[in-house]
Design an enzyme around this catalytic site. Structure first.
Site, short mmCIF file in Angstrom:
data_model
loop_
_atom_site.label_atom_id
_atom_site.label_comp_id
_atom_site.label_asym_id
_atom_site.label_seq_id
_atom_site.Cartn_x
_atom_site.Cartn_y
_atom_site.Cartn_z
N PHE A 1 -13.76 3.65 4.55
CA PHE A 1 -12.86 2.64 3.76
C PHE A 1 -12.65 3.56 2.68
O PHE A 1 -13.42 4.26 1.85
CB PHE A 1 -13.37 1.28 3.46
CG PHE A 1 -12.75 0.61 2.70
CD1 PHE A 1 -11.81 -0.13 3.19
CD2 PHE A 1 -12.66 0.58 1.19
CE1 PHE A 1 -10.73 -1.14 2.68
CE2 PHE A 1 -11.94 -0.31 0.49
CZ PHE A 1 -10.81 -0.96 1.26
N ASP B 1 -5.22 2.43 10.86
CA ASP B 1 -6.35 2.15 11.19
C ASP B 1 -6.59 1.71 12.75
O ASP B 1 -6.47 2.54 13.78
CB ASP B 1 -6.92 0.96 10.35
CG ASP B 1 -8.46 0.79 10.35
OD1 ASP B 1 -9.00 1.75 9.83
OD2 ASP B 1 -9.08 -0.09 10.89
N ASP C 1 -5.86 -0.21 -1.97
CA ASP C 1 -6.75 -1.09 -2.70
C ASP C 1 -8.15 -1.58 -2.22
O ASP C 1 -8.21 -1.22 -1.10
CB ASP C 1 -6.06 -2.31 -3.18
CG ASP C 1 -5.94 -3.43 -2.37
OD1 ASP C 1 -5.31 -2.93 -1.15
OD2 ASP C 1 -6.27 -4.36 -2.21
N ARG D 1 -5.23 0.85 -6.62
CA ARG D 1 -4.08 1.34 -6.21
C ARG D 1 -3.44 2.66 -6.99
O ARG D 1 -2.69 3.43 -6.60
CB ARG D 1 -2.96 0.51 -6.27
CG ARG D 1 -3.23 -0.74 -5.15
CD ARG D 1 -2.12 -1.39 -4.96
NE ARG D 1 -2.25 -2.83 -4.31
CZ ARG D 1 -2.56 -2.73 -2.72
NH1 ARG D 1 -2.31 -1.95 -2.06
NH2 ARG D 1 -2.53 -4.19 -2.34
N GLU E 1 4.29 4.06 6.03
CA GLU E 1 3.15 3.22 6.19
C GLU E 1 1.89 4.00 5.49
O GLU E 1 2.10 5.14 5.42
CB GLU E 1 2.74 2.83 7.24
CG GLU E 1 1.19 2.06 7.41
CD GLU E 1 1.46 0.71 6.94
OE1 GLU E 1 1.56 0.57 5.59
OE2 GLU E 1 1.05 -0.43 7.56
N ASP E 2 1.19 3.33 4.65
CA ASP E 2 0.03 4.31 3.83
C ASP E 2 -0.94 4.83 4.93
O ASP E 2 -1.29 5.72 4.79
CB ASP E 2 -0.72 3.37 2.79
CG ASP E 2 -1.06 2.01 3.32
OD1 ASP E 2 -0.89 1.41 4.37
OD2 ASP E 2 -1.80 1.04 2.53
N GLY F 1 0.79 -1.11 -0.08
CA GLY F 1 -0.05 -0.12 0.08
C GLY F 1 0.85 1.16 -0.03
O GLY F 1 0.50 2.27 -0.55
P1 5GP Z 1 -4.44 -1.81 11.33
O1 5GP Z 1 -3.59 -3.00 11.47
O2 5GP Z 1 -3.96 -0.33 11.48
O3 5GP Z 1 -5.94 -1.84 11.47
O4 5GP Z 1 -4.48 -1.77 9.82
C1 5GP Z 1 -3.69 -1.20 8.82
C2 5GP Z 1 -3.78 -1.98 7.60
O5 5GP Z 1 -5.16 -2.18 7.11
C3 5GP Z 1 -3.18 -0.70 6.31
O6 5GP Z 1 -2.16 -1.21 6.16
C4 5GP Z 1 -4.04 -1.15 5.15
O7 5GP Z 1 -3.67 -2.41 4.51
C5 5GP Z 1 -5.41 -1.72 5.69
N1 5GP Z 1 -6.40 -0.38 5.75
C6 5GP Z 1 -6.98 0.08 6.84
N2 5GP Z 1 -7.94 1.00 6.63
C7 5GP Z 1 -7.92 1.04 5.11
C8 5GP Z 1 -8.87 1.61 4.24
O8 5GP Z 1 -9.44 2.56 4.69
N3 5GP Z 1 -8.55 1.24 2.62
C9 5GP Z 1 -7.67 0.25 2.42
N4 5GP Z 1 -7.48 0.09 1.19
N5 5GP Z 1 -6.94 -0.40 3.31
C10 5GP Z 1 -7.02 -0.16 4.82
MG MG Z 2 -0.63 -1.02 4.53
#
Ligand code: 5GP
Ligand code: MG
Length: 179
Positions: free
Chosen positions: A155, A106, A162, A168, A102-103, A48
């Site tokens: 989301f 969440d 993606d 992407r 990191e992208d 990402g």
């Molecule tokens: P976390 O472990 O912080 O909950 O999740 C992080 C990962 O979840 C990110 O690196 C990404 O891959 C995915 N993610 C979280 N929110 C989104 C979103 O709104 N859109 C997309 N495409 N991926 C997300």
């Molecule tokens: Mg990511």
């Protein structure tokens, strides 16, 4: 308003490329000031973060190194919990200043696991740079050093992120339209 369809879902424009670029420049400027003389190792979390990292690192003007990691996920054999391993890392981290790129953060669980693994590899400091952060979803209690933009708990796709493998390549960021 500009809307697009990715697979079965509709998305509307949320953050345009100019706004993204401003935010990327601000992060780069802070990194250039904070990490001067530290020869940081940037670790780009694939997939990402590839577009964010590319734009960000073109604006980073201090001596540095860049490498790429991926988080494999698989279902543990004895439990249903998802186990994440860092793969692709072949640099020695001992004593290094590491910046994870990191992208999006969440719940924060993924980044929490990643930073713990890097600290075990004896990095002297581990910074986190994320383009996007969802404060309402965050369930951890560590600090995030560089945040581009805080966004609501929706989301999103585009600019590296993606939906089921698609979207992407969009230069802008789109938000899901909930029906
Ligand atoms: P976390 O472990 O912080 O909950 O999740 C992080 C990962 O979840 C990110 O690196 C990404 O891959 C995915 N993610 C979280 N929110 C989104 C979103 O709104 N859109 C997309 N495409 N991926 C997300
Ligand atoms: Mg990511």
């Amino acid at each position: 308003m500009k809307t697009i369809k990715v697979h079965d879902k509709q998305f509307s424009i949320f953050i345009g490329s100019e706004e993204i670029d401003k935010s990327v420049s601000q992060i780069a400027e802070k990194i250039n000031n904070d990490l001067k003389g530290k020869n940081p190792l940037f670790l780009v979390v694939l997939n990402g973060a590839f577009i964010f990292a590319s734009d960000l690192l073109k604006k980073v003007n201090i001596p540095c190194e860049i490498s790429f990691v991926k988080l494999s996920s698989y279902i543990g054999t004895k439990t249903t919990s998802v186990v994440r391993e860092l793969i692709g890392l072949d640099e020695v981290l001992t004593g290094r200043t590491v910046v994870i790129i990191e992208d999006i953060i969440d719940t924060g669980i993924t980044m929490g696991v990643t930073t713990e693994k890097l600290k075990k590899l004896e990095a002297s400091e581990v910074y986190i740079a994320t383009l996007l952060f969802k404060p309402d979803a965050f369930r951890m209690n560590y600090d995030i050093d560089y945040i581009g933009m805080k966004i609501p708990n929706d989301f999103i796709v585009g600019y590296g992120l993606d939906y089921d493998g698609h979207g992407r390549n969009f230069p802008d960021i789109y938000k899901i339209i909930e029906n």
